[in-house]
Design an enzyme around this catalytic site. Structure first.
Site, PDB file in Angstrom:
ATOM      1  CG  HIS A   1      -0.167   0.094   2.527  1.00 51.12           C
ATOM      2  ND1 HIS A   1       0.468  -1.000   3.091  1.00 51.12           N
ATOM      3  CD2 HIS A   1       0.114   1.129   3.351  1.00 51.12           C
ATOM      4  CE1 HIS A   1       1.080  -0.630   4.196  1.00 51.12           C
ATOM      5  NE2 HIS A   1       0.886   0.669   4.381  1.00 51.12           N
TER       6      HIS A   1
ATOM      7  CB  ALA B   1       7.772   7.874   3.935  1.00 56.98           C
TER       8      ALA B   1
HETATM    9  P1  B4P Z   1       2.062   1.553   7.307  1.00 51.95           P
HETATM   10  O1  B4P Z   1       2.872   2.079   6.168  1.00 51.95           O
HETATM   11  O2  B4P Z   1       2.177   0.071   7.456  1.00 51.95           O
HETATM   12  O3  B4P Z   1       2.430   2.283   8.693  1.00 51.95           O
HETATM   13  P2  B4P Z   1       2.319   3.803   9.166  1.00 51.95           P
HETATM   14  O4  B4P Z   1       1.605   4.665   8.206  1.00 51.95           O
HETATM   15  O5  B4P Z   1       3.700   4.242   9.554  1.00 51.95           O
HETATM   16  O6  B4P Z   1       1.408   3.732  10.391  1.00 51.95           O
HETATM   17  P3  B4P Z   1       1.477   2.890  11.718  1.00 51.95           P
HETATM   18  O7  B4P Z   1       0.349   1.944  11.699  1.00 51.95           O
HETATM   19  O8  B4P Z   1       2.853   2.333  11.929  1.00 51.95           O
HETATM   20  O9  B4P Z   1       1.097   3.987  12.775  1.00 51.95           O
HETATM   21  P4  B4P Z   1       1.839   5.146  13.570  1.00 51.95           P
HETATM   22  O10 B4P Z   1       1.550   4.900  14.996  1.00 51.95           O
HETATM   23  O11 B4P Z   1       3.256   5.363  13.144  1.00 51.95           O
HETATM   24  O12 B4P Z   1       0.583   1.949   7.060  1.00 51.95           O
HETATM   25  C1  B4P Z   1      -0.488   1.197   7.450  1.00 51.95           C
HETATM   26  C2  B4P Z   1      -1.661   2.167   7.524  1.00 51.95           C
HETATM   27  O13 B4P Z   1      -2.880   1.456   7.494  1.00 51.95           O
HETATM   28  C3  B4P Z   1      -1.640   2.967   8.810  1.00 51.95           C
HETATM   29  O14 B4P Z   1      -1.663   4.348   8.454  1.00 51.95           O
HETATM   30  C4  B4P Z   1      -2.893   2.534   9.535  1.00 51.95           C
HETATM   31  O15 B4P Z   1      -3.457   3.611  10.242  1.00 51.95           O
HETATM   32  C5  B4P Z   1      -3.775   2.050   8.402  1.00 51.95           C
HETATM   33  N1  B4P Z   1      -4.785   1.038   8.770  1.00 51.95           N
HETATM   34  C6  B4P Z   1      -4.677   0.027   9.663  1.00 51.95           C
HETATM   35  N2  B4P Z   1      -5.820  -0.718   9.699  1.00 51.95           N
HETATM   36  C7  B4P Z   1      -6.667  -0.157   8.782  1.00 51.95           C
HETATM   37  C8  B4P Z   1      -7.991  -0.476   8.341  1.00 51.95           C
HETATM   38  N3  B4P Z   1      -8.667  -1.497   8.854  1.00 51.95           N
HETATM   39  N4  B4P Z   1      -8.540   0.299   7.360  1.00 51.95           N
HETATM   40  C9  B4P Z   1      -7.866   1.366   6.847  1.00 51.95           C
HETATM   41  N5  B4P Z   1      -6.607   1.713   7.239  1.00 51.95           N
HETATM   42  C10 B4P Z   1      -6.002   0.940   8.191  1.00 51.95           C
HETATM   43  O16 B4P Z   1       1.016   6.412  13.071  1.00 51.95           O
HETATM   44  C11 B4P Z   1      -0.326   6.596  13.423  1.00 51.95           C
HETATM   45  C12 B4P Z   1      -1.035   7.209  12.249  1.00 51.95           C
HETATM   46  O17 B4P Z   1      -0.474   8.492  11.933  1.00 51.95           O
HETATM   47  C13 B4P Z   1      -0.931   6.413  10.978  1.00 51.95           C
HETATM   48  O18 B4P Z   1      -2.137   6.559  10.308  1.00 51.95           O
HETATM   49  C14 B4P Z   1       0.195   7.102  10.225  1.00 51.95           C
HETATM   50  O19 B4P Z   1       0.124   6.913   8.849  1.00 51.95           O
HETATM   51  C15 B4P Z   1      -0.056   8.535  10.598  1.00 51.95           C
HETATM   52  N6  B4P Z   1       1.161   9.344  10.571  1.00 51.95           N
HETATM   53  C16 B4P Z   1       2.418   8.972  10.865  1.00 51.95           C
HETATM   54  N7  B4P Z   1       3.257  10.015  10.790  1.00 51.95           N
HETATM   55  C17 B4P Z   1       2.507  11.075  10.441  1.00 51.95           C
HETATM   56  C18 B4P Z   1       2.791  12.437  10.210  1.00 51.95           C
HETATM   57  N8  B4P Z   1       4.026  12.895  10.334  1.00 51.95           N
HETATM   58  N9  B4P Z   1       1.773  13.261   9.872  1.00 51.95           N
HETATM   59  C19 B4P Z   1       0.510  12.787   9.769  1.00 51.95           C
HETATM   60  N10 B4P Z   1       0.161  11.498   9.976  1.00 51.95           N
HETATM   61  C20 B4P Z   1       1.154  10.660  10.311  1.00 51.95           C
END
Ligand code: B4P
Length: 327
Positions: A159, A280
């Site tokens: 994704h 990222a």
């Molecule tokens: P990944 O690429 O696997 O991981 P990630 O975005 O780094 O998020 P992570 O889950 O590690 O969360 P984090 O605490 O760091 O992406 C997977 C994505 O799928 C996630 O965004 C998750 O939320 C989403 N997801 C999971 N289950 C789902 C479902 N059933 N349906 C739809 N989506 C689903 O960060 C928490 C959140 O903040 C994440 O959303 C992340 O993307 C966002 N985030 C992190 N850094 C950010 C920033 N600097 N500014 C704004 N948002 C930020």
């Protein structure tokens, strides 16, 4: 084809999903800070309620055999913006966003998050950025791909993600690309890098005219950046940090309508202060922190971020010519 009113569809689907409780929005506070040493601007977002969110478990013999649920296998209809997006994808809303209208582009076929982006992935992402950005409203988006566990990814189904950039936020990649034409790096020409920034980042400006951007141009640009990115791991293998462990290359891909950037990654979290981690977005200057100790530390000393981002990546190679042994 993408619908002309895609932004409206995203915004109305988002609003309804929040109102009906299908999206769990995370409240946060944000602050812009500037590092006087590098000139980098960061937007630091503090979201303490994410402290209790489980993090990706490190790979172990037990975790290897655990069947992990795939949230993208059957996305919730209430979160689905386009069930058929450019034939091979679904466009869904992030269920746990910190920023409104946070989108996820998911492959319909199950593919691994450790696989490189295909020419189709790259063009689909570019088309979405082209459709979602609005120059008149100064609305820009950042697309990103967290490839491999050390890149900050938590889900294994392939994704990409698309976030609206904060209003008037200028990622440092904009400054490097300012006034530069598109080119494909080759043996004589290196990708752009800012020599003041600590971590390796390989950037190329994209053509201003969207009709000049096609699969071939994006794929050739991506591969040239990936070659440099993978060279970091070539030098890393067999060092103290990797001793005994197989190296799975991890990297972040960042794309705006204006540029493409790759950042090789060595780990997802820095050791101090309080488990500050980067995906990222951190490498465009958007930093998410969950713990008060980290929030206080980066506000007090914004130059710390350049060190922490380096700890989770590789040293800049600005001005260093690759040798014949590199990819
Ligand atoms: P990944 O690429 O696997 O991981 P990630 O975005 O780094 O998020 P992570 O889950 O590690 O969360 P984090 O605490 O760091 O992406 C997977 C994505 O799928 C996630 O965004 C998750 O939320 C989403 N997801 C999971 N289950 C789902 C479902 N059933 N349906 C739809 N989506 C689903 O960060 C928490 C959140 O903040 C994440 O959303 C992340 O993307 C966002 N985030 C992190 N850094 C950010 C920033 N600097 N500014 C704004 N948002 C930020």
């Amino acid at each position: 084809m993408l619908p002309n009113n895609l932004r409206e569809i995203v915004e109305s689907t988002y609003k309804k999903a929040v109102d009906d409780g299908h999206i769990k929005f995370t409240e946060s506070s944000s602050k812009k800070v500037k590092d006087p040493e590098t000139g980098m601007t960061y937007q630091v977002t503090y979201a303490p309620s994410l402290q209790h969110k489980p993090e990706r478990e490190p790979e172990s013999e037990e975790s290897k055999d655990k069947v992990k649920e795939d949230p993208f296998a059957k996305p919730e209809p209430e979160l689905t913006v386009l069930d058929n997006c450019l034939d091979d994808y679904r466009l869904v809303l992030n269920k746990y966003p910190v920023t409104p209208n946070h989108l996820i582009l998911v492959t319909k076929e199950y593919l691994l998050q450790t696989s490189p982006l295909s020419p189709k992935d790259l063009l689909a992402t570019y088309k979405l950025l082209d459709q979602l950005d609005d120059e008149d409203e100064m609305l820009r988006h950042l697309a990103f791909y967290n490839c491999g566990p050390d890149s900050g990814s938590s889900q294994d189904h392939k994704h990409l993600q698309i976030l609206p950039l904060p209003y008037k936020f200028v990622p440092f990649q904009d400054k490097i690309c300012s006034g530069k034409e598109h080119f494909i790096p080759n043996a004589k020409t290196e990708p752009l890098q800012d020599s003041k920034v600590s971590f390796a980042h390989y950037v190329v400006p994209l053509p201003q005219d969207p009709s000049a951007v096609d699969e071939e141009l994006l794929a050739m640009t991506f591969v040239s950046l990936l070659q440099r990115t993978l060279s970091s791991f070539q030098d890393w293998e067999g060092t103290r940090e990797t001793a005994g462990k197989p190296v799975i290359p991890a990297y972040n891909v960042l794309m705006t309508k204006e540029w493409l950037c790759l950042v090789p990654r060595s780990k997802a979290f820095a050791s101090e202060p309080s488990r500050i981690g980067f995906n990222a977005t951190g490498y465009a200057g958007l930093v998410l922190v969950k713990w008060e100790e980290s929030w206080d530390a980066v506000n007090k000393d914004p130059t710390l971020l350049n060190k922490l981002l380096l700890e989770c990546a590789f040293p800049s190679t600005a001005g260093i010519k690759p040798t014949e042994y590199h990819y």
